[in-house]
Write a protein that holds these residues in place. Structure first.
Motif, PDB file in Angstrom:
ATOM      1  N   HIS A 133       0.811  -1.218   0.000  1.00 33.21           N
ATOM      2  CA  HIS A 133       0.000   0.000   0.000  1.00 33.21           C
ATOM      3  C   HIS A 133       0.845   1.268   0.000  1.00 33.21           C
ATOM      4  CE1 HIS A 133      -3.344  -2.546   2.141  1.00 33.21           C
ATOM      5  NE2 HIS A 133      -3.093  -2.934   0.907  1.00 33.21           N
ATOM      6  N   ALA A 134       2.065   1.177   0.516  1.00 32.16           N
ATOM      7  CA  ALA A 134       2.893   2.375   0.670  1.00 32.16           C
ATOM      8  C   ALA A 134       3.797   2.576  -0.537  1.00 32.16           C
ATOM      9  CB  ALA A 134       3.728   2.271   1.943  1.00 32.16           C
ATOM     10  N   ALA A 160      -2.304   7.965  -2.535  1.00 26.44           N
ATOM     11  CA  ALA A 160      -3.555   7.258  -2.769  1.00 26.44           C
ATOM     12  C   ALA A 160      -4.129   7.647  -4.123  1.00 26.44           C
ATOM     13  CB  ALA A 160      -4.545   7.571  -1.652  1.00 26.44           C
ATOM     14  N   GLY A 161      -4.500   6.632  -4.903  1.00 26.20           N
ATOM     15  CA  GLY A 161      -5.045   6.885  -6.221  1.00 26.20           C
ATOM     16  C   GLY A 161      -4.002   7.048  -7.314  1.00 26.20           C
ATOM     17  N   SER A 162      -2.708   6.944  -6.951  1.00 26.37           N
ATOM     18  CA  SER A 162      -1.652   7.087  -7.948  1.00 26.37           C
ATOM     19  C   SER A 162      -1.587   5.856  -8.840  1.00 26.37           C
ATOM     20  CB  SER A 162      -0.306   7.319  -7.271  1.00 26.37           C
ATOM     21  OG  SER A 162       0.055   6.209  -6.473  1.00 26.37           O
ATOM     22  N   ALA A 202       0.127  -1.891  -7.773  1.00 28.21           N
ATOM     23  CA  ALA A 202       0.535  -2.742  -6.658  1.00 28.21           C
ATOM     24  C   ALA A 202      -0.656  -3.416  -5.986  1.00 28.21           C
ATOM     25  CB  ALA A 202       1.313  -1.919  -5.640  1.00 28.21           C
ATOM     26  N   ARG A 203      -1.823  -2.815  -6.080  1.00 25.07           N
ATOM     27  CA  ARG A 203      -3.001  -3.398  -5.424  1.00 25.07           C
ATOM     28  C   ARG A 203      -3.333  -4.779  -5.989  1.00 25.07           C
ATOM     29  NH1 ARG A 203      -6.034   0.778  -5.915  1.00 25.07           N
ATOM     30  NH2 ARG A 203      -6.994   0.162  -7.884  1.00 25.07           N
ATOM     31  N   ASP A 204      -2.929  -5.057  -7.222  1.00 20.33           N
ATOM     32  CA  ASP A 204      -3.261  -6.339  -7.853  1.00 20.33           C
ATOM     33  C   ASP A 204      -2.183  -7.391  -7.675  1.00 20.33           C
ATOM     34  OD1 ASP A 204      -5.629  -5.238  -8.781  1.00 20.33           O
ATOM     35  OD2 ASP A 204      -4.752  -4.607 -10.696  1.00 20.33           O
TER      36      ASP A 204
END
Length: 408
Positions: free
Chosen positions: A210-211, A215-217, A223-225
């Protein structure tokens, strides 16, 4: 192909310094590399290139360079490329001086079965040196994979050789290298089948992904996937808060969560293995004595870690699975050993009193004396004090042998 990878490496190194590369930077660096390696001349070998040579030519371009890249004059060229020049110059000054100042002074065996980079000596140089080293490592791994796949083709046109395993440890560090580093990991995961690689990402907790940016970049969205792109998840013991986060992302059942927070926390090597959408499996990994000495991650916490790791074997050089056994016997490793010690210490006196003296006194009077002696001895044993040595002296504690616990 080689010039293209060198160009991407320079852009990634500049990004690791906080510079956001542009298409003009990429175009100019490609022209600089072609000139430095001699690609514009009729030569069958490319000259080695160092970063000081690149920054030197960027800071002091010749006429062929700035006219060939369509700048009006030399001043316009140096002004447009000042940011990328400064970013690359930081690699040979300050805390990073000595890492990229000259040509590589060791030979890397690309044909060896394993290539490993130890980054521990870079820790005193700070995060900047570590980020640069990880950037180079990722590019080298990618280049090695390409060379491996193109070295020999099989009869069916497929690349020869066995698949390669690429291990990325401490993923949280690589997440902070910027968009290009995140894109490189994303490409490696998605193209692992065609590249004939097995990609391993090792992280402490899901928040490591997450880091990676605001946020939203773009990098945060990529990376979320990452967890979804990994078909096999090996979930070691975690706290309840972290497991709740994992449950939301992976759809863990309550039974699977309990295995991570309970069973997996009871001993080293325990993990819940999730293969695609199948139910999780409890897996206990058992290390041999030799493996323990090599993969001893707690070495820094002990005086002589290799000796202690060897002492934990079963005496034959094999693994001591008694301390790593599963849940078949319903026990938690280590707990019964402590309980046994406390039980024997607290009950040893009572056991002696119950047996009486050899050839004890007979008759009613002797029996009464023996019963009184047993009662007195049993009372003392049930409340026998244990002495615990502390820095301030000796402190008395009471041992409750009935429940095998210590009362302060």
């Amino acid at each position: 192909m080689i010039l293209g990878r060198w160009n991407r490496l320079l852009l990634s190194l500049a990004a690791a310094q906080g510079h956001v590369p542009s298409v003009t930077d990429e175009y100019v660096l490609h022209a600089v590399l072609r000139q430095l390696v001699g690609a514009d001349h009729s030569s069958d070998q490319l000259r080695p290139v160092t970063i000081p040579q690149v920054t030197g030519l960027l800071a002091d371009p010749d006429t062929d360079l700035w006219t060939g890249t369509r700048f009006a004059d030399r001043t316009e060229f140096t002004t447009a490329t000042r940011s990328v020049t400064d970013a690359l110059s930081n690699l040979v000054t300050g805390s990073l001086a000595g890492l990229f100042d000259a040509e590589t002074n060791f030979d890397l065996d690309w044909d060896a079965p394993i290539q490993s980079m130890d980054l521990s000596r870079l820790d005193p140089l700070g995060d900047k040196a570590m980020n640069v080293a990880l950037t180079c490592l990722g590019m080298w791994s990618s280049m090695l994979t390409s060379l491996h796949n193109t070295a020999g083709d099989g009869a069916g046109g497929a690349a020869g050789g066995a698949p390669r395993i690429v291990v990325r440890d401490e993923v949280w560090r690589q997440m902070g290298l910027g968009l290009r580093a995140v894109q490189a990991i994303n490409a490696d995961l998605r193209l692992s089948r065609s590249d004939r690689t097995i990609q391993l990402l090792i992280m402490h907790q899901p928040s490591d992904l997450h880091a990676v940016g605001a946020a939203g970049s773009h990098e945060a969205a990529i990376a979320r996937d990452f967890l979804a792109l990994c078909s096999t998840k090996i979930l070691l013991g975690q706290s309840d808060a972290i497991t709740d986060d994992l449950a939301d992302q992976l759809g863990l059942s309550s039974t699977e969560q309990a295995a991570i927070t309970g069973w997996a926390m009871a001993a080293q090597g325990r993990a819940l293995w999730k293969l695609d959408n199948r139910p999780g499996m409890k897996i206990q990994t058992v290390l041999s004595g030799t493996e323990k000495t090599i993969f001893d991650t707690d070495a820094g916490m002990r005086t002589d870690p290799r000796v202690e790791a060897l002492n934990s074997t079963n005496g034959t050089g094999g693994p001591d699975i008694g301390g790593q056994r599963g849940e078949a016997d319903g026990t938690v490793p280590g707990i019964d050993g402590v309980n046994d010690t406390l039980t024997k210490r607290a009950g040893s006196g009572a056991g002696r009193a119950g047996r009486g003296r050899p050839g004890g006194v007979g008759g009613a009077a002797g029996d009464r004396r023996d019963r009184r002696a047993r009662r007195r001895s049993g009372a003392r044993d049930r409340r026998r004090p244990l002495r615990v040595r502390t820095r301030r002296g000796t402190r008395r504690r009471r041992a409750d042998c009935g429940r095998c616990r210590l009362d302060g």
